[in-house]
Design a protein around this motif. Structure first.
Motif, PDB file in Angstrom:
ATOM      1  N   ALA A  95      40.121  43.424  39.789  1.00  0.00           N
ATOM      2  CA  ALA A  95      40.323  44.573  38.905  1.00  0.00           C
ATOM      3  C   ALA A  95      39.031  45.334  38.677  1.00  0.00           C
ATOM      4  O   ALA A  95      39.026  46.573  38.622  1.00  0.00           O
ATOM      5  CB  ALA A  95      40.897  44.098  37.572  1.00  0.00           C
ATOM      6  N   SER A  96      37.923  44.604  38.570  1.00  0.00           N
ATOM      7  CA  SER A  96      36.638  45.236  38.258  1.00  0.00           C
ATOM      8  C   SER A  96      36.064  46.013  39.435  1.00  0.00           C
ATOM      9  O   SER A  96      35.552  47.131  39.276  1.00  0.00           O
ATOM     10  CB  SER A  96      35.641  44.173  37.808  1.00  0.00           C
ATOM     11  N   LEU A  97      36.165  45.438  40.639  1.00  0.00           N
ATOM     12  CA  LEU A  97      35.531  46.039  41.822  1.00  0.00           C
ATOM     13  C   LEU A  97      36.539  46.630  42.798  1.00  0.00           C
ATOM     14  O   LEU A  97      36.168  47.023  43.907  1.00  0.00           O
ATOM     15  CB  LEU A  97      34.673  44.984  42.540  1.00  0.00           C
ATOM     16  N   LYS A  98      37.816  46.707  42.389  1.00  0.00           N
ATOM     17  CA  LYS A  98      38.880  47.282  43.242  1.00  0.00           C
ATOM     18  C   LYS A  98      38.936  46.569  44.598  1.00  0.00           C
ATOM     19  O   LYS A  98      38.969  47.201  45.657  1.00  0.00           O
ATOM     20  CB  LYS A  98      38.645  48.790  43.446  1.00  0.00           C
ATOM     21  N   ALA A  99      38.960  45.255  44.557  1.00  0.00           N
ATOM     22  CA  ALA A  99      38.904  44.456  45.789  1.00  0.00           C
ATOM     23  C   ALA A  99      40.298  44.125  46.296  1.00  0.00           C
ATOM     24  O   ALA A  99      41.217  43.890  45.513  1.00  0.00           O
ATOM     25  CB  ALA A  99      38.136  43.165  45.528  1.00  0.00           C
ATOM     26  N   THR A 100      40.449  44.095  47.613  1.00  0.00           N
ATOM     27  CA  THR A 100      41.705  43.698  48.245  1.00  0.00           C
ATOM     28  C   THR A 100      41.798  42.167  48.279  1.00  0.00           C
ATOM     29  O   THR A 100      40.777  41.473  48.147  1.00  0.00           O
ATOM     30  CB  THR A 100      41.782  44.230  49.680  1.00  0.00           C
ATOM     31  N   PRO A 101      43.012  41.605  48.483  1.00  0.00           N
ATOM     32  CA  PRO A 101      43.123  40.146  48.609  1.00  0.00           C
ATOM     33  C   PRO A 101      42.253  39.570  49.729  1.00  0.00           C
ATOM     34  O   PRO A 101      41.660  38.502  49.571  1.00  0.00           O
ATOM     35  CB  PRO A 101      44.613  39.945  48.900  1.00  0.00           C
TER      36      PRO A 101
END
Length: 488
Positions: free
Chosen positions: A54-60
């Protein structure tokens, strides 16, 4: 007249023992604390993954890389770290690795993007690989008899405890949201702890190195690292990208690189040099069979810790603190089991390992039944009993496998042997996250409980196989245990 040096550590202060080249019990625990930090860091991110996403907009797939890239760098560089310690001094490399680990942890904690975090984790894994092999190598070189046996058992305990405590601490730190820093303290906490270990080790850990250090096997190191990379990157990224052609090409390349690595290592040893993974050392029954078993164990363990944290948070709606707390029964029993396992193994030998595996398998079966049949009305309290069984059983199996692998390693190959052991352990952890973690993410859209059940059932199958394989291990020497407690 200066009194003769006595090997009994109770008669000397930690500092005087270190100056004389000995290792006091306090020095053992300082080294274990140094090993604890990198091992815990492999797992501490698991409960923080949803928050990092959520914080760094990371993908799985990027989240998997945050975990597995650390393991790849760690595993690929471990034997090299052991060699450098043998040649330039184990305590010196311990301090160098710890310093680099502290700085890399700072970079992780301040990372502004997911790409920077992944890069910092790569460096963190590489510096950890300089630090950790020095611990077992120092034990092998400075301790004897029951003290060595106990120290190695404590190292095995530390490895497992660090894994579960890492997730518990991660949950506490993320939930605390100290000064609005969210997940970042899970890395920043390494800085003060690392500094304490740094200065303590300067006082109580002796300087030692191998009298006959092995050369640096650069071709073997590069080939082994390339093999791991070619295997783990497509396993981690393939599902999210739809398995493009390059992922299959990398998997094929991994097979070819593995074959080439074996050929090069055999040629290196034939020239009278010591390769990265010495074929002659791997021919020892205790090494070859024990290493295969501990790699399989680590595959299941790495996958379990990864999918458990995601399932509890994404499936059962627990926050990071509750997710970390959920693993506490397993952590407590792993600690207790690790304390009693040396005596149990001394008394019952391979039977103790088999019994531990059976108890762990029972716990895994119960956990799958509770999660699948009771989903989604599953409370964290219901998970406590199976986690108790899992922690108690795996502590016995894990400690015994560590002891089996190192049982016949010559003292002059202490750095090489410990490096090979931890390399395959870490490779297994990274492979578990990449392979079974990817399987979990692929099945998750069809149902979280189904995905969890299939992955944990896979670990159950691994443990059953290990129980059957304990009979292939060499018989343990039954040490005569003194009536008095052994001083560390």
């Amino acid at each position: 007249m200066t009194p003769a040096y006595s090997p009994n550590p109770a008669w000397h202060s930690p500092r005087s023992m270190a100056r004389a080249g000995g290792l006091h019990g306090f020095g053992v625990y300082v080294l274990l604390a140094g090993a604890f930090l990198p091992i815990a860091d492999f797992f501490i991110v698991n409960v923080a993954l949803p928050t990092i996403a959520a914080s760094l907009k990371a993908t799985p797939a990027a989240l998997e890389l945050v975990v597995s890239v650390y393991g790849v760098a760690y595993a690929a560089m471990l034997v090299l770290g052991g060699r450098l310690g043998d040649r330039f001094g184990r305590h010196s490399l311990f301090l160098v690795g710890l310093s680099g680990f502290i700085l890399a942890s700072l970079a992780c904690g301040l990372a502004p993007t997911i790409d920077v975090l992944i890069a910092a984790r790569l460096v963190q894994g590489a510096t950890a690989a300089m630090l950790v092999p020095q611990v077992l190598a120092t034990f092998q070189a400075t301790l004897e008899g029951e003290r060595k046996t106990r120290a190695i058992a404590l190292y095995g305990a530390t490895s497992g405890i660090a894994a579960v405590v890492g997730q518990l601490a991660g949950g506490l730190l993320v939930s605390a949201d100290l000064f609005g820093t969210s997940w970042r303290p899970i890395f920043l906490i390494n800085i003060p702890l690392g500094i304490i270990v740094f200065f303590a080790s300067r006082l109580v850990v002796p300087a030692n190195r191998s009298p006959h250090p092995a050369g640096i096997d650069l071709p073997g190191t590069v080939l082994f690292a390339a093999t791991l990379t070619a295997l783990l990157v497509p396993l981690t990224e393939g599902h999210s990208l739809g398995w493009p052609a390059w992922t299959w090409m990398m998997l094929a390349a991994a097979v070819l690189l593995a074959i080439l690595t074996v050929i090069v290592e055999r040629a290196t040893e034939a020239r009278g040099e010591v390769p990265l993974l010495p074929p002659s050392l791997l021919k020892l029954a205790s090494m070859s069979r024990g290493l295969a078993m501990i790699t399989l164990f680590s595959v299941g363990f790495g996958a379990f810790m990864f999918v458990f944290a995601l399932t509890v948070q994404n499936g059962l709606g627990a926050n990071a603190f509750e997710s970390g707390l959920a693993i506490l029964p397993m952590a407590v029993m792993f600690f207790i089991g690790s304390m009693v396992s040396p005596r149990m193994i001394n008394r019952f030998g391979r039977g103790a390992l088999a019994a531990g595996g059976i108890v762990q398998a029972l716990g895994l079966a119960m956990l799958v039944a509770i999660m699948v049949l009771g989903w989604p009305q599953v409370s964290l309290i219901e998970l406590a009993l199976p986690l108790v069984l899992i922690g108690a059983g795996q502590s016995m199996l894990f400690s015994g496998l560590f002891r089996a692998v190192l049982a016949d390693v010559p003292a002059h190959l202490a750095g090489v042997g410990s490096g090979v052991l931890i390399t395959l352990q870490q490779s297994g952890l990274a492979l578990g996250v990449a392979a079974l973690g990817t399987l979990y993410l692929a099945l998750e859209p069809a149902g979280i409980s189904k995905a969890f059940g299939i992955v944990i059932a896979s670990q159950f199958a691994i443990i059953v196989l290990l129980v059957l394989a304990t009979g292939l291990l060499p018989r343990f020497t039954r040490h005569q245990v003194s009536a008095h407690p052994v001083e560390m």
